[in-house]
Design an enzyme around this catalytic site. Structure first.
Site, short mmCIF file in Angstrom:
data_model
loop_
_atom_site.label_atom_id
_atom_site.label_comp_id
_atom_site.label_asym_id
_atom_site.label_seq_id
_atom_site.Cartn_x
_atom_site.Cartn_y
_atom_site.Cartn_z
N SER A 51 0.56 -1.06 0.49
CA SER A 51 -0.01 -0.46 -0.21
C SER A 51 0.62 1.40 0.33
O SER A 51 1.95 1.16 0.45
CB SER A 51 -1.29 -0.69 1.10
N SER A 177 10.83 10.12 8.81
CA SER A 177 9.71 10.52 8.95
C SER A 177 10.22 12.03 9.48
O SER A 177 10.74 12.44 9.90
CB SER A 177 8.36 10.38 9.32
N TYR A 204 5.94 7.73 16.98
CA TYR A 204 5.83 7.00 16.20
C TYR A 204 7.25 8.17 15.91
O TYR A 204 8.32 7.49 14.83
CB TYR A 204 4.77 7.74 15.31
N LYS A 208 10.66 7.25 14.74
CA LYS A 208 11.48 7.65 13.27
C LYS A 208 12.77 8.91 13.92
O LYS A 208 13.70 8.13 12.73
CB LYS A 208 10.49 9.05 12.57
N THR A 239 -1.52 9.32 1.55
CA THR A 239 -1.86 7.46 1.72
C THR A 239 -3.02 6.49 2.38
O THR A 239 -3.53 7.69 3.58
CB THR A 239 -0.46 6.34 2.10
N1 LIG Z 1 2.45 9.40 3.49
C1 LIG Z 1 2.82 10.32 4.67
O1 LIG Z 1 2.87 11.37 4.19
C2 LIG Z 1 4.60 9.92 5.01
C3 LIG Z 1 4.72 10.97 5.77
C4 LIG Z 1 6.31 10.99 6.10
C5 LIG Z 1 6.76 9.18 6.42
N2 LIG Z 1 6.06 8.26 6.27
C6 LIG Z 1 6.41 7.18 5.49
O2 LIG Z 1 5.76 6.41 4.91
C7 LIG Z 1 6.31 4.96 4.81
C8 LIG Z 1 5.34 4.75 4.00
O3 LIG Z 1 3.63 5.34 4.88
P1 LIG Z 1 2.51 4.95 3.85
O4 LIG Z 1 2.03 6.34 4.14
O5 LIG Z 1 2.36 4.59 3.02
O6 LIG Z 1 1.43 4.44 5.06
P2 LIG Z 1 0.68 3.17 4.44
O7 LIG Z 1 -0.56 3.27 3.62
O8 LIG Z 1 0.32 2.41 5.65
O9 LIG Z 1 1.74 2.03 4.29
C9 LIG Z 1 2.29 1.52 5.03
C10 LIG Z 1 2.97 -0.02 5.13
O10 LIG Z 1 3.76 -0.61 6.36
C11 LIG Z 1 2.81 -1.85 6.35
N3 LIG Z 1 3.10 -2.21 7.55
C12 LIG Z 1 2.85 -2.27 8.19
N4 LIG Z 1 3.05 -2.83 9.79
C13 LIG Z 1 3.76 -3.52 9.05
C14 LIG Z 1 4.54 -4.96 9.27
N5 LIG Z 1 3.96 -5.12 11.07
N6 LIG Z 1 5.04 -5.99 8.72
C15 LIG Z 1 5.07 -5.53 7.41
N7 LIG Z 1 4.52 -4.51 6.89
C16 LIG Z 1 4.07 -4.02 7.55
C17 LIG Z 1 1.43 -2.12 5.52
O11 LIG Z 1 0.50 -3.30 6.15
P3 LIG Z 1 -0.95 -3.52 5.53
O12 LIG Z 1 -1.79 -3.29 4.33
O13 LIG Z 1 -0.82 -5.02 6.02
O14 LIG Z 1 -1.34 -2.74 6.64
C18 LIG Z 1 1.59 -0.78 4.58
O15 LIG Z 1 1.36 -2.11 3.52
C19 LIG Z 1 6.11 4.45 6.42
O16 LIG Z 1 7.64 4.01 6.92
C20 LIG Z 1 5.89 6.24 6.94
O17 LIG Z 1 6.18 5.89 8.27
C21 LIG Z 1 4.76 8.45 5.38
#
Ligand SMILES: NC(=O)c1ccc[n+]([C@@H]2O[C@H](COP(=O)([O-])OP(=O)(O)OC[C@H]3O[C@@H](n4cnc5c(N)ncnc54)[C@H](OP(=O)(O)O)[C@@H]3O)[C@@H](O)[C@H]2O)c1
Length: 336
Positions: A51, A177, A204, A208, A239
């Site tokens: 995702s 992050s 979080y 991070k 997301t």
């Molecule tokens: N989007 C933003 O604005 C943003 C900003 C700063 C940092 N980030 C970082 O970017 C990364 C991706 O985030 P995202 O926004 O794309 O969020 P997301 O859509 O929730 O994607 C997170 C992914 O990590 C998986 N995941 C969570 N726990 C896990 C585990 N224990 N083992 C394996 N997979 C696991 C989730 O799987 P499930 O589908 O099974 O839950 C999902 O596929 C994260 O590290 C987040 O902290 C995002």
């Protein structure tokens, strides 16, 4: 007072740089010459690949011909994502690996299978991450945010080190992050017991911050061994994670959020750019190394403290404390 100052500065900085407008401004000076490089023959792992940013990153790596392993904790969600990546990219060399990064046993099993196959790894993208609205504990007894964002990320990276060394020159990218700007490096209270009541954003952000510190430590430990380590901030991207974990923020910033392509851009760029142009241990946003601390933020720590964090994480994971080739060799023989 310091915490208030950091949060206010972070929001100001975010409004200016982390939104899609920040990306649009930054991207005007991007050099895109590396972006269409082929990744044929390169073996890549992306965690949290089903995702959000991990999924988009997977699509982009697959489109460039990588041999890709999408690490997902849920088989069905993983299978659906895998089929979509294969169909969209036309790359049949894309595989699903079911692994729960928050479980030391699952990480150990995935890494043991990987090492037993003698496959090298050229790129490890530690993307899986969670921001939790309530305190949760893993079946192994660890607080879930810490277990996923800090402990599991470190354990997976260390356990795969022999494969990364076999693939050298190889890269580790840790998706951290900008939230880390708001927190100091906490070496006490690794599992956020002091957060009473629970504060998912603080947990979080602390984890991070730990990701940035562990990247610095790893980069220094792996210097000269052909494994480049980088951390990055994707900016604020729309997301499922943001929608479900911080709905208030999502509603307020909906019109300013990046799309996942923009959020994943720096991950992909770090995977593709010439190694000589990258700074090991740096924290990147929009293809540029960033300061790791806010002015007057009071969050500085020493390399010794970053090393201490790594040692604590390795001790919890039952792995040798020292990062590097010697430790990697030991990690090749799983200890639990
Ligand atoms: N989007 C933003 O604005 C943003 C900003 C700063 C940092 N980030 C970082 O970017 C990364 C991706 O985030 P995202 O926004 O794309 O969020 P997301 O859509 O929730 O994607 C997170 C992914 O990590 C998986 N995941 C969570 N726990 C896990 C585990 N224990 N083992 C394996 N997979 C696991 C989730 O799987 P499930 O589908 O099974 O839950 C999902 O596929 C994260 O590290 C987040 O902290 C995002």
């Amino acid at each position: 007072m310091a915490a208030f100052w950091r949060s206010a500065s972070f929001m100001l900085m975010g409004n200016q740089h982390f939104t899609k407008h920040g990306y649009a401004r930054a991207s005007k000076s991007f050099d895109n010459s590396c972006m269409e490089r082929s990744l044929a023959g390169r073996v890549c792992i992306v965690t949290g690949a089903n995702s959000g940013l991990g999924f988009t990153c997977s699509q982009e790596l697959a489109r460039r011909g990588a041999t890709l392993y999408m690490v997902c904790r849920n088989e069905e969600r993983g299978r659906q994502a895998l089929e979509k990546v294969k169909a969209d990219s036309g790359n049949s060399n894309v595989h699903l690996a079911v692994c729960d990064v928050s479980s030391l046993a699952s990480v150990a099993s995935f890494a043991a299978d990987w090492l037993a196959s003698s496959r090298p790894c050229h790129l490890l993208v530690n993307n899986a991450g969670v921001l939790l609205s309530e305190r949760m504990t893993t079946p192994e007894g660890y607080e879930q945010s810490f277990a996923t964002n800090a402990l599991g990320t470190a354990a997976l990276t260390q356990r795969l080190m022999p494969a990364l060394l076999a693939g050298a020159p190889s890269r580790v990218i840790i998706v951290s992050s900008g939230g880390m700007y708001t927190e100091t490096l906490r070496l006490d209270d690794l599992q956020h017991a002091s957060l009473q009541p629970w504060n998912g954003s603080a947990a979080y952000s602390r984890d991070k911050r730990r990701q940035v510190a562990m990247t610095e430590h790893l980069a220094a430990a792996m210097a000269g061994q052909g494994v480049g380590c980088y951390s990055m901030h994707p900016g604020w991207a729309d997301t499922e994670g943001v929608r479900s974990s911080i709905p208030g923020f999502h509603k307020a910033f909906q019109d300013k959020l990046r799309d996942t392509q923009q959020g994943a851009d720096t991950i992909l760029w770090l995977a593709l750019e010439d190694e000589a142009k990258l700074q090991p241990g740096a924290f990147y946003l929009d293809r540029s190394p960033q300061a790791k601390h806010l002015t007057l933020g009071g969050t500085h720590y020493s390399p010794q403290q970053a090393a201490q964090l790594w040692e604590q994480l390795m001790a919890m994971a039952g792995l040798p404390g020292q990062a590097g080739a010697a430790a990697a060799a030991a990690a090749g023989a799983p200890q639990q």
